[in-house]
Design an enzyme around this catalytic site. Sequence first.
Site, mmCIF file in Angstrom:
data_model
loop_
_atom_site.group_PDB
_atom_site.id
_atom_site.type_symbol
_atom_site.label_atom_id
_atom_site.label_comp_id
_atom_site.label_asym_id
_atom_site.label_seq_id
_atom_site.Cartn_x
_atom_site.Cartn_y
_atom_site.Cartn_z
ATOM 1 N N GLN A 80 72.646 50.870 83.345
ATOM 2 C CA GLN A 80 72.396 52.136 82.895
ATOM 3 C C GLN A 80 70.843 52.157 82.695
ATOM 4 O OE1 GLN A 80 73.616 54.975 82.578
ATOM 5 N NE2 GLN A 80 75.424 54.419 83.393
ATOM 6 N N SER A 81 70.147 51.517 83.144
ATOM 7 C CA SER A 81 68.580 51.520 82.883
ATOM 8 C C SER A 81 68.008 52.789 83.058
ATOM 9 C CB SER A 81 67.887 50.520 83.961
ATOM 10 O OG SER A 81 66.540 50.401 83.890
ATOM 11 N N ASN A 82 67.182 52.835 81.889
ATOM 12 C CA ASN A 82 66.432 54.387 81.782
ATOM 13 C C ASN A 82 65.080 53.995 82.655
ATOM 14 O OD1 ASN A 82 67.912 55.543 79.428
ATOM 15 N ND2 ASN A 82 67.207 53.938 78.014
#
Length: 337
Positions: A80-82
């Site tokens: 879920q990397s921004n």
Amino acid sequence: MKQSKLDLSRFPQASLREGFSPIQHRPRLSRELGGPEIYVKREDLDGLGGGGNKLRKLEFLIGEAQASGADTIITVGGRQSNHARLTAAAAARAGLKCELVLSRLVPIEDEDYVNNGNVLLDVLFGAVIHDIPGTVSALDFAEERAAKLRSQGSRVYVCPLGGSSPVGCLGYAACAAEIDEQAAERGLSFDRIVVANGSGGMQAGLVAGFIAMGKAPGAIVGYTVLAPLEKALATTFEKTQKTLELLNPDLSVPADAVAIRGEQLGSGYGLPTAAMREALSLAATFEGLLLDPVYSAKAFAGLIHEIRAGVLQPKHNALFVVSGGTPSLFAYRWALQ
């Protein structure tokens, strides 16, 4: 818009943002907590790709990639990397191909976490996603993939975790100049500037920027949300020094310039805590302000703790940097119900 006092024009830079992000006073939250006047720096309001602090870094990283003639950018991050999401969006804006190496770093496997939130947007932005186990080195995988693409004629730029190379950190040196200018225009001074510390680039850039401008950086406090405290301190200090070398090689970082606290990390990166849930709820219910559960809400929980402990009092002004990450809220539905 006035020019900042920090000249970064010698570094290649892509245009991904729309001017200064606003600093907003939050009076209801200030009164509810009974401590300092709380201000927020809204890094989440940049329009590209859902917004967030990584766009500042990506202006310099994409700029460097374009200057090198790259046609493809590869970066790494958690599922879920921004940073991965915004790299994909920035690549789409810049006309670059994008590949994301996403590690299963967080032991959450429900459908929302695996395929909603940032991952959904990664796909919409046209990125190629490599889903790898958390036990595999994402950066090694990225370098191997880059080598393969280069052998096929592509020109590949590999971007590190969080975009937190010294070049990427320049984005937050620019932010330091921006904060300094905005505070001066409003006749404000901040007794505390609070940030989340993940890959360390945001805090490193801010500290380096203030030192380069001849300002004391002692008010900046980071809360680690990724690494154990000692590792976060060492990594951030090193990145601060390397960023400062780019800005002014004649300057050095004082030993006490990087302040990080570890009590909000909880069980680990991306794992919810009760303090995070409370911080997220308070910001939302008193100000309509959305914090993300991985970074901003944990750091804001740290600010709340400082206020309740009496470290920050009504006579003080506190600036909280909202780093963005709002899409990840939709991946944490189970944790927020």
